[in-house]
Design an enzyme around this catalytic site. Sequence first.
Site, short mmCIF file in Angstrom:
data_model
loop_
_atom_site.label_atom_id
_atom_site.label_comp_id
_atom_site.label_asym_id
_atom_site.label_seq_id
_atom_site.Cartn_x
_atom_site.Cartn_y
_atom_site.Cartn_z
N HIS A 62 -28.06 117.86 -94.53
CA HIS A 62 -28.32 116.42 -94.52
C HIS A 62 -29.80 116.11 -94.65
O HIS A 62 -30.64 116.87 -94.18
CB HIS A 62 -27.82 115.82 -93.20
CG HIS A 62 -26.37 116.06 -92.94
ND1 HIS A 62 -25.86 116.20 -91.68
CD2 HIS A 62 -25.31 116.19 -93.78
CE1 HIS A 62 -24.55 116.40 -91.74
NE2 HIS A 62 -24.20 116.40 -93.01
N LYS A 71 -37.73 116.70 -87.91
CA LYS A 71 -36.84 117.00 -86.79
C LYS A 71 -37.39 118.16 -85.96
O LYS A 71 -37.83 119.16 -86.51
CB LYS A 71 -35.44 117.37 -87.29
CG LYS A 71 -34.73 116.25 -88.02
CD LYS A 71 -33.38 116.70 -88.55
CE LYS A 71 -32.71 115.56 -89.31
NZ LYS A 71 -31.43 115.98 -89.88
N TYR A 131 -31.89 117.14 -80.84
CA TYR A 131 -33.03 117.03 -81.75
C TYR A 131 -33.69 115.67 -81.68
O TYR A 131 -33.06 114.66 -81.47
CB TYR A 131 -32.65 117.40 -83.19
CG TYR A 131 -31.56 116.59 -83.84
CD1 TYR A 131 -31.85 115.65 -84.82
CD2 TYR A 131 -30.22 116.80 -83.52
CE1 TYR A 131 -30.85 114.94 -85.46
CE2 TYR A 131 -29.22 116.10 -84.15
CZ TYR A 131 -29.53 115.16 -85.12
OH TYR A 131 -28.54 114.46 -85.74
N ASP A 168 -19.39 116.32 -95.64
CA ASP A 168 -20.02 117.58 -96.02
C ASP A 168 -19.25 118.30 -97.12
O ASP A 168 -19.84 119.00 -97.94
CB ASP A 168 -20.22 118.47 -94.80
CG ASP A 168 -21.25 117.91 -93.83
OD1 ASP A 168 -22.00 116.98 -94.23
OD2 ASP A 168 -21.32 118.38 -92.69
#
Length: 181
Positions: A62, A71, A131, A168
């Site tokens: 992603h 991130k 995250y 996905d």
Amino acid sequence: MHVIPTKIPDAVILEPKVYEDERGFFLESYNEKTLAKSLGFAPHFVQDNHSHSRQGVLRGLHYQITSPQGKLVRVVTGEVLDVAVDLRRSSPTFGQWASCVLSAENKRQFWIPEGFAHGFLVLSPSADFLYKTTNYYCAEAERTIRWDDPDLAIDWQCPVPPILSQKDQQGQWFKSAEVFV
């Protein structure tokens, strides 16, 4: 904090100092000054996320084409294989990937800069993945590259087909994906 380089210089593994004794352990999971010293700059985080997944789940790859996210990722229960793919066309490592195992046991974190696609595969019976992001989630800007893209040839160390979301499963091939300048 100990910095462990990957084959992509901008994506690094961070190993916090852990204080352990018979009672358990203590670590600083985030300290702006320490992170700035380790990375050479201080990312500004605006959002924290928590993902819980079962074994065999693969999330990714992603990224957000507008409002990209840096991130800082870690695992607090279980173990994952974490992957970052450089999507910055002007980068000498464009189209390359770096990976590391993140686990509750090793307590490592992975810094993934803006301009990268990101994904992970759960190796343990389950995993809690946390995250921080440098930009807010934006559904309209989100893109997905197929986890099994032959041009990327990511070694997911996955002996059986992973469990994927519908999104996905419908990811784009790297060759046709929107990338960063």
